[in-house]
Every structure is written in structure tokens, then in C-alpha cells.
Design an enzyme around this catalytic site. Structure first.
Site, PDB file in Angstrom:
ATOM      1  N   HIS A  67       2.967  -4.514  -2.964  1.00  0.00           N
ATOM      2  CA  HIS A  67       1.894  -4.005  -2.095  1.00  0.00           C
ATOM      3  C   HIS A  67       0.501  -4.326  -2.638  1.00  0.00           C
ATOM      4  O   HIS A  67      -0.502  -4.132  -1.952  1.00  0.00           O
ATOM      5  CB  HIS A  67       2.063  -2.491  -1.885  1.00  0.00           C
ATOM      6  CG  HIS A  67       1.597  -2.018  -0.543  1.00  0.00           C
ATOM      7  ND1 HIS A  67       0.643  -2.682   0.205  1.00  0.00           N
ATOM      8  CD2 HIS A  67       1.969  -0.946   0.217  1.00  0.00           C
ATOM      9  CE1 HIS A  67       0.436  -2.035   1.335  1.00  0.00           C
ATOM     10  NE2 HIS A  67       1.244  -0.989   1.372  1.00  0.00           N
ATOM     11  N   ARG A  68       0.408  -4.798  -3.862  1.00  0.00           N
ATOM     12  CA  ARG A  68      -0.900  -5.210  -4.368  1.00  0.00           C
ATOM     13  C   ARG A  68      -1.322  -6.530  -3.736  1.00  0.00           C
ATOM     14  O   ARG A  68      -2.488  -6.879  -3.703  1.00  0.00           O
ATOM     15  CB  ARG A  68      -0.853  -5.391  -5.897  1.00  0.00           C
ATOM     16  CG  ARG A  68      -0.577  -4.108  -6.651  1.00  0.00           C
ATOM     17  CD  ARG A  68      -0.321  -4.389  -8.114  1.00  0.00           C
ATOM     18  NE  ARG A  68       0.818  -5.284  -8.293  1.00  0.00           N
ATOM     19  CZ  ARG A  68       1.232  -5.740  -9.479  1.00  0.00           C
ATOM     20  NH1 ARG A  68       0.592  -5.386 -10.578  1.00  0.00           N
ATOM     21  NH2 ARG A  68       2.273  -6.535  -9.566  1.00  0.00           N
TER      22      ARG A  68
END
Ligand code: CAO
Length: 467
Positions: A440-441
Site C-alpha cells: 500500500h505504500r
């Protein structure tokens, strides 16, 4: 009869004045032929000087910090029938294989305790190569000791993402401080761990009360692992983890706790694709006459479909490098292979340039090598994206752990025929369950949903691969 003989530094290529960073034996130790005596560190590689013969170490002629070159005397060893026959003991210092990315030659004396995995041994005595495994980059292979027996590499130490990325000197420094580099985040280029990172980690641990025991800088505030006497509750057996399992476990743990994973599930209708696959296999069988032609697998189609999706969504074909995203223009796809020694991830290189038959054939060969523990370093490095298929076994969906420094992984389970509503009626369709875990980064939920939807579209109508 016992005889005092000199153990010398063998041919180490063009190196001169190479520092000794570790002495692996002490006077009085009994060493086996090929057991490491000292570790040398050039600017790009670490190498062990193996004992050219077995015996008892009578004298050490070098110490940590000395510089050596080819021919330097390392030790005086009393060799002879008595010495050779003496019980062999492992090197005094713990071999750094488990803690470093350095491929260790397997000490002959310790074969019983070493998993006979891996391999990539070159026939002409490559003693040891320092592999920047996470970077997927072999930094050096130093030829040592012409005439010495071939040396095996530890494949697990070469697995992409399997070991922390740090120079041999930093590894030694960390070992001296008792720091497990798996817990240290590298701040140098490419995520490399520097000496300062290790020092910062130690300061953080001291300030925070210990790893896993408090709020160390960047650490997890988790309580200690439960210590249970299982034997109190019934009969048990203690079985040591294989070295691959230990290393894989450490890396999976790091990836699991340090990457904010999200998993999206999707169903792909592969009714037509499966019909095509069966048709192709029938034709291939017919051509070979004896049914020995390469069988195209669903996994090979999945590799091609994933390449199409990676081309459409380049953020998935990337790795984090500090504050930057490295976008790869090549398409090397790893696939998880279940082996007797544990999980291995061989890599199909340039999958965009290969056809499904070629991919299927290569996968079969790589999976075979993985099971035999014979994968070479370049066959497990440089992956961009991984596929973990449990389709041959079963299951519906699962949450695969990302193989860092990749940013996504596709999990595939067993296809099954399900009733699907086509607007007028339920139709029997072959449905393949897909599970995409993503970082998700780097990736947003909407992008992941689009990736999955596109992948399912491609699998439903494989002509889309051409678009
Ligand atoms: N749905 C239904 N059937 C499937 C399928 C799917 N998604 N995928 C494979 N199959 C079928 C194959 O067609 C084959 O059937 P036939 O024998 O009738 O031809 C059978 O299952 C066995 O396939 P396979 O597993 O041997 O071959 P593969 O190409 O699918 O996979 C490999 C190769 C190396 C990936 C696999 O052997 C393996 O090791 N899988 C485990 C991976 C793993 O451990 N993942 C977990 C990692 S996280 O811990």
C-alpha cells in the site's frame, strides 16, 4: 605419520593486500579439509580460505586486520593419519551463512548438520561469492584455490529478498554486537544497511528496552513469544527447521511486518482458456507422436497474463528505493515452488519475450532444479513480480506475502466449475480464484482493483494479451 604443513591463501584472482575480517579457527582446533580457516574481504566480496587438508591447527600466522595475498601462510596444520582421523569439529566461530548474504562453502566436516541445498557450484572452484541477494545482484565471484574441490553455495543465502543487504564489514560489525540484520532498516542506496544503521538500531534498542520488548525506534511493541513446555500435555518431538525454512521465515516475517499488505480477491472465468490449453496440449501430443511434447500449464498462461497486466500498470513492476520508485522495463516473473527443503522462487526471465510453451518448459525445468536444490544464483534473482500457485493442490483464496523488494504477488488457487448468471440463465463456467497482495505504500486500492479486473479480463479472453 603426523606432518606440519603450511595452509596458504590460494589463487584469489587479482587481489592483493586483502584484509582478514574473521579468523574461524583457533590453535588446537581440528579442522577438516576445505573447512574455512579465515574470512577475507575484498572491496566487493568475502571469501573464505579453506584448509587445503585436514588436521590440527598448531599455529595461526594471521589475525583479524592483517592483509594477505595469494601464497600468504594462514596457519600451520599438523596433518597426518592421526590428525586426519581425529573427530572433526566445526569452525570455532559460527559460520555466518545464516546471518549474511555471503554464500558459504559448506564445510565438509559439517555435512551432517548442513542442508544439502543449493548449489550453483561452478566446476572450477568458485569458493565463495558475496551476493547482494536483495538487489538481485551478484557482486563478485572470487576464484580461490585452483585444485580445491568444487564448493557448494547455499541457495537460501542467494534467494532474492532472503537476506538483509549489507557489506561483509557491516555484517561482521553487526555480529560483534549481536544484532540480527533482519531487524535493521538500511538507509543507504538501494536499502543497503550501513554501519550507522546498525549503530542507530542499537541505540534505538537501548532507548526502547529491546527488540520485541518495547517501543524501540521503528520496532514493534510486541510481547515475548510464549514459552510452553509442550511435553507437559502429551508426547512431542523436536525437529530443527531447515536452513531454507529459517531464512525464508526470517524474510517472510520481515516482509509481513514491514510492508503494509492488502489482498484483493478476484474470480477469472477461464472456461475458454482451459479449452484452449487442453486443445494445445492435444495438438502437441499429436505432434510428438508419443505424447512427450511440452505440456502447457495454466501457470504459463498466468505468467503471460501477468506480464500484460504489469505492462498496463507499471507501478506493479517496481521496487521502492528510499523515496523513489524504481520502475522496471523488464519482465522477470518469479514463481513459488514447493521443494523438500522449503519454498524457492525461481525466476522466468524476459517473460514478455517468451511464448506460453517456452514458459511452461522453462518452469518445469526450474521447478525440477528447485526440488533438487540445484538452482543457480541467476535463476533466483532479479524477479519483478511473483506468482504463488496452489492450483494443483486446492483451496479457494489466500493472502500471499509479498516477496520484497517486489511490490505485489499473485496467489492462485484451484479452478472449479461454478454456476454463473449470464443475464438469462446460470451457466457452468470454470472459475479461477485469484488473490493479489500489494504494497500500500506503492499501490492504491483502486489501482489494485483495476489490475485484478484487467488480469481477469485477459484470462477470460486471452486475445487481449496482444492489445
Ligand atoms: N486449477 C485447477 N487445476 C490446476 C491448477 C488450477 N489453478 N493449477 C494446476 N492445476 C492442475 C494441473 O493442470 C495439473 O493437473 P494434471 O496433472 O491433470 O495435468 C495438476 O494440477 C498439478 O499441477 P502442478 O502443481 O504440478 O503444476 P503447476 O504448473 O500448476 O505448478 C509449481 C508448478 C512448481 C508451481 C507447483 O508444483 C508448486 O510447487 N506449487 C506450490 C507453490 C507454493 O508452495 N506456493 C505457496 C507459497 S507461500 O507458502
Amino acid at each position: 605419520m603426523a606432518e606440519l604443513k603450511e595452509a596458504r591463501v590460494p589463487d584469489i584472482g587479482d587481489y592483493d593486500g586483502v584484509p582478514v575480517i574473521e579468523v574461524l579457527v583457533a590453535v588446537g582446533d581440528t579442522v577438516a579439509k576445505d573447512q574455512g580457516l579465515v574470512t577475507l574481504e575484498s572491496d566487493k566480496a568475502t571469501m573464505e580460505v579453506p584448509a587445503p587438508f585436514g588436521g590440527v591447527v598448531k599455529e595461526l600466522r594471521i589475525k583479524v586486520g592483517d592483509s594477505v595475498k595469494e601464497g600468504s601462510v594462514v596457519a600451520i596444520i599438523e596433518s597426518g593419519d592421526a590428525a586426519e582421523a581425529a573427530p572433526k569439529v566445526p569452525a570455532k566461530t559460527e559460520a555466518p551463512a545464516a546471518a549474511t548474504p555471503t554464500a558459504q562453502p559448506t564445510p565438509a566436516a559439517d555435512d551432517s548438520t548442513v542442508e544439502p541445498v543449493a548449489v550453483a557450484a561452478k566446476p572450477d572452484n568458485i569458493a565463495q561469492a558475496s551476493i547482494d541477494a536483495q538487489a538481485g545482484n551478484t557482486t563478485q565471484s572470487a576464484p580461490m584455490g585452483a585444485g580445491l574441490p568444487p564448493v557448494r553455495f547455499d541457495a537460501e543465502a542467494l534467494l532474492p529478498g532472503k537476506v538483509p543487504y549489507a557489506s561483509p564489514a557491516v555484517r561482521l560489525f553487526a555480529r560483534e554486537l549481536g544484532v540480527d540484520l533482519a531487524h535493521v532498516t538500511g538507509s543507504a542506496r538501494g536499502g543497503r544497511i550501513s554501519k550507522e544503521d546498525v549503530q542507530g538500531f542499537v541505540k534505538g534498542v537501548i532507548a526502547g528496552g529491546g527488540v520485541g520488548n518495547g517501543a524501540a525506534a521503528g520496532g514493534l511493541n510486541i510481547i515475548a513469544w510464549p514459552k510452553v513446555d509442550f511435553a507437559k500435555f502429551g508426547e512431542v518431538e523436536s525437529k530443527p527447521l531447515s536452513r531454507i525454512k529459517k531464512l525464508t521465515g526470517a524474510n517472510l516475517h520481515r516482509n509481513w511486518v514491514s510492508i503494509p499488505h492488502v489482498t484483493n480477491h478476484e474470480d477469472a472465468d477461464i472456461t475458454e482458456l482451459e479449452a484452449l490449453r487442453l486443445q494445445l496440449n492435444k495438438e502437441a501430443e499429436g505432434k510428438s507422436g508419443k505424447g512427450t511434447g511440452t505440456k502447457v500449464t495454466m501457470l504459463a498462461f498466468l505468467v503471460k497474463a501477468c506480464v500484460a497486466a504489469l505492462q498496463k500498470f507499471p507501478n506493479f513492476n517496481a521496487s521502492l528505493d528510499g523515496d523513489s520508485l524504481i520502475l522496471k522495463k523488464y519482465f522477470h516473473i518469479g514463481f513459488a515452488a514447493d521443494t523438500p527443503n522449503g519454498l524457492m522462487v525461481p525466476v522466468i526471465r524476459d517473460a514478455d519475450r517468451k511464448g506460453v510453451f517456452e514458459i511452461a518448459k522453462e518452469m518445469g525445468e526450474l521447478a525440477g532444479l528447485a526440488r533438487e536444490g540445484k538452482l543457480k544464483p541467476d535463476q533466483i534473482q532479479g524477479g519483478c513480480f511473483s506468482i504463488s500457485s496452489l492450483g494443483g493442490i486446492g483451496g479457494t483464496y489466500f493472502t500471499p506475502i509479498i516477496n520484497a523488494p517486489e511490490v505485489a504477488i499473485l496467489g492462485v488457487c484451484r479452478s472449479s466449475t461454478r454456476p454463473v448468471w449470464d443475464g438469462k440463465q446460470f451457466m457452468p463456467r470454470l472459475i479461477l480464484p485469484l488473490s493479489l497482495s500489494w504494497d500500500h505504500r506503492v499501490i492504491d486500492g483502486a489501482e489494485a482493483a483495476r489490475f485484478n479486473a484487467y488480469l481477469a479480463q485477459v484470462l477470460a479472453d486471452f486475445r487481449r494479451v496482444l492489445l
